[in-house]
Scaffold this motif. Structure first.
Motif, short mmCIF file in Angstrom:
data_model
loop_
_atom_site.label_atom_id
_atom_site.label_comp_id
_atom_site.label_asym_id
_atom_site.label_seq_id
_atom_site.Cartn_x
_atom_site.Cartn_y
_atom_site.Cartn_z
N GLU A 182 -20.23 16.31 26.53
CA GLU A 182 -21.34 16.73 27.41
C GLU A 182 -22.62 16.94 26.60
OE1 GLU A 182 -22.46 20.34 30.54
OE2 GLU A 182 -20.41 20.14 29.75
N ALA A 185 -24.00 13.60 25.35
CA ALA A 185 -24.73 12.89 26.40
C ALA A 185 -26.13 13.46 26.56
CB ALA A 185 -23.95 12.98 27.71
N MET A 186 -26.25 14.80 26.45
CA MET A 186 -27.57 15.43 26.53
C MET A 186 -28.46 14.96 25.40
SD MET A 186 -28.66 19.41 26.11
CE MET A 186 -28.94 19.22 24.36
N ASP A 188 -28.22 12.20 23.60
CA ASP A 188 -28.55 10.79 23.80
C ASP A 188 -29.70 10.63 24.78
OD1 ASP A 188 -26.70 9.78 22.03
OD2 ASP A 188 -25.12 9.55 23.54
N ASP A 189 -29.64 11.36 25.89
CA ASP A 189 -30.68 11.27 26.91
C ASP A 189 -32.00 11.81 26.39
OD1 ASP A 189 -31.59 10.84 29.69
OD2 ASP A 189 -31.72 13.02 29.75
N VAL A 190 -31.96 12.96 25.72
CA VAL A 190 -33.19 13.56 25.19
C VAL A 190 -33.82 12.64 24.14
CG1 VAL A 190 -34.09 15.44 23.79
CG2 VAL A 190 -32.55 15.94 25.69
N ARG A 192 -33.55 9.37 23.78
CA ARG A 192 -34.11 8.16 24.42
C ARG A 192 -35.44 8.48 25.11
NH1 ARG A 192 -33.93 6.85 29.49
NH2 ARG A 192 -32.33 8.43 29.93
N ARG A 193 -35.48 9.55 25.86
CA ARG A 193 -36.70 9.89 26.60
C ARG A 193 -37.80 10.39 25.68
NH1 ARG A 193 -34.26 13.69 31.20
NH2 ARG A 193 -36.49 13.95 31.70
N LEU A 203 -38.48 18.41 28.05
CA LEU A 203 -37.06 18.05 28.03
C LEU A 203 -36.19 19.27 27.75
CD1 LEU A 203 -37.32 14.71 26.02
CD2 LEU A 203 -36.84 14.95 28.46
N GLU A 206 -35.95 21.31 30.85
CA GLU A 206 -35.08 20.67 31.85
C GLU A 206 -33.62 20.97 31.57
OE1 GLU A 206 -33.70 16.12 32.93
OE2 GLU A 206 -35.80 16.49 32.41
N TYR A 207 -33.23 20.97 30.29
CA TYR A 207 -31.84 21.20 29.93
C TYR A 207 -31.55 22.68 29.65
CZ TYR A 207 -30.45 16.31 29.72
OH TYR A 207 -30.12 15.02 30.04
#
Length: 523
Positions: A182, A185-186, A188-190, A192-193, A203, A206-207
């Motif tokens: 989990e 995944a966070m 990876d997303d952070v 990339r963005r 970001l 948001e998390y």
């Protein structure tokens, strides 16, 4: 004859660790012992100083400090201090003597359980001092043993200090690390963005995580090594242990995040009132500090050198003060002249390439590292074969395998750093091809623009020019020097008159996934 007043006690009840305070029996045991002792003395407890704090040297003792401060107040809240035993008072002889002196001078009596100590008696003070000295010695020995044991466990790849690295878990039964899917995944997303341009504070919000901690995780705690540091000044222990852990991001992504963070700190930082095309990319060639943009009351814009004192002194007088429009136009034109001419490009790459001796040294070092890594792999295969043949157990081989994994991770990190330096430096045989490829790629990028066919530089939008500048100057050279435009004075000019300045371009256009350094100097 009047009956004496019952003693009013201040009770000091302490343990050394938070674990003892939360789950141990020591606090309850001390409380029971003190309650029984106070009852035997026919007194009452008026103040209780209870909790977790060290009694050993070099640790803050808020409970004891508060107790001594209360002892000096008037009216005093207690007539006597009681502890379960001498070690609960202090294991630091210097602070013990100072505290007992405060009690003695303020007429406060001192008890350990059912025994009173006359603080005016030299023999009693000697005994209490010896008890504190012995306690200090025992605490130091235990502290040293604990540190050595934790360091040895860390060398075996076990987590022994601080929190676990973000996004990893450790199973103490199997002795294996794993990734929290989990959290990965966070990340990876952070990542990339963030690389796509979204602000990191947004970001993090948001998390629901701390912004600064997220920045630290992305830039330095997503790799394959977790560093545990043991620094104990009193014992002269200062050791750093690298423990191999599962990575959260590939090295290429981590490097891109670091470049992005550096860009946000410098040339992409903030929103200035006036736009400056080369903002963050103009430097003094002598002190290498960045020059900043300034607009005067006539709306003329300049890149100017700071006049404040800095760590690196600058010997230029007068300090550089360059017209923005003239420097911007000259840099844009020279970039097109440079990339449009393969021979000029080739000369620029050759001039910027470090001496071949240094490059050859790096290549030889890289070869040696690869040989050592291959040797480790062969050794690991032999150990695994011994385990499969049941000649040794997994427990017997675990320590050696972990040392091999750590050594391999260290060697691979060093090899990657060397390869990154070599990757930015073309070999002499490839310089000509690099120059031609760079020219071709540059033309493909700009020829589709309406201003490119007629070479109408004035037809370029400000965003077009800024994108071109960032393409060439985004990043640093292998020696850590920031890419950009470096300003130099031209000798022989009259003071207090408008000056002409020389500038040097240091950048690195991307060529088929490789990076090469280019230099160009003009007036």
């Amino acid at each position: 004859m009047s009956k004496p007043k019952p003693l009013r006690f201040g009770a000091l009840i302490r343990v050394s660790t938070e674990k003892q305070a939360d789950r141990g029996e020591s606090l309850r045991t001390q409380t029971k012992q003190i309650d029984e002792a106070v009852e035997r003395w026919g007194g009452t407890i008026k103040r209780t100083y209870s909790g977790q704090e060290h009694a050993t040297p070099d640790y803050e003792r808020r409970l004891l400090d508060q107790l001594l401060a209360d002892a000096e107040t008037h009216p005093r809240p207690f007539d006597a201090i009681i502890v379960a035993d001498e070690s609960r008072w202090s294991r630091d002889n210097e602070r013990s003597k100072a505290g007992l002196r405060t009690l003695r001078e303020n007429g406060i009596r001192f008890f350990t359980s059912t025994m009173e100590h006359d603080l005016h008696n030299p023999a009693v003070r000697l005994w209490l001092g010896m008890s504190a000295e012995i306690g200090e010695y025992q605490a130091s020995v235990q502290k040293e043993k604990s540190a050595i044991n934790r360091i040895n466990r860390a060398k075996r790849g076990l987590p022994t200090c601080g929190k676990l690295p973000f996004g990893r878990t450790y199973d103490r039964e199997t002795g294996k690390w794993a990734v929290d899917e989990e959290k990965q995944a966070m990340i990876d997303d952070v990542a990339r963005r963030y690389l796509a341009g979204e602000p990191l504070p947004r970001l993090a919000e948001e998390y629901g995580v701390n912004h600064s901690n997220l920045h630290k995780v992305l830039t330095s705690r997503c790799g394959a090594v977790w560093t545990q540091t043991f620094c104990i000044e009193g014992l002269k222990i200062n050791e750093t242990i690298d423990v191999p852990v599962p990575r959260l991001l590939p090295d290429e992504t981590i490097a891109a995040i670091r470049r992005k963070a550096e860009a946000n700190r410098t040339y992409q930082h903030g929103r200035p009132k006036y736009p400056y095309l080369l903002a963050g990319y103009v430097f003094c060639s002598h002190c290498r500090y960045s020059m900043f943009g300034q607009t005067n009351h006539h709306r003329l814009q300049y890149y100017r050198h700071a006049h404040t004192s800095r760590a690196r002194t600058c010997g230029l007088h007068p300090r550089p003060w360059v017209r923005c429009d003239e420097l911007d136009d000259a840099v844009i034109r020279h970039l097109f002249e440079l990339f449009g001419n393969p021979r000029a490009m080739q000369r620029a790459i050759e001039n910027a390439t470090p001496n071949l001796h240094k490059l050859n040294e790096l290549r030889r070092r890289s070869d040696r590292l690869l040989e050592q890594i291959e040797k480790i792999n062969r050794g690991r295969d032999r150990i695994l074969k011994l385990i499969s043949n049941e000649l040794v157990t997994e427990e017997q081989a675990q320590s050696q395998l972990q040392e091999m994994n750590l050594r391999e991770a260290t060697l691979r990190d060093e090899a990657q750093q060397i390869n990154a330096q070599l990757g930015r430096q073309p070999t002499p045989d490839a310089i000509k091809d690099l120059a031609e490829n760079a020219t071709e790629i540059f033309r493909k990028r700009v020829d589709a623009r309406p201003w490119a066919a007629s070479r109408d530089w004035d037809g370029m939008t400000w965003d077009d020019k800024r994108a071109l500048i960032q393409t060439v100057f985004d990043g640093t050279t292998p020696d850590g020097r920031p890419c950009g435009v470096y300003i130099d004075p031209i000798n022989g000019q009259v003071d207090h008159r408008r000056k002409r300045w020389a500038f040097e371009l240091i950048g690195h256009p991307m060529v088929d996934g490789e990076w090469c350094v280019t230099q160009y100097t003009c007036h």
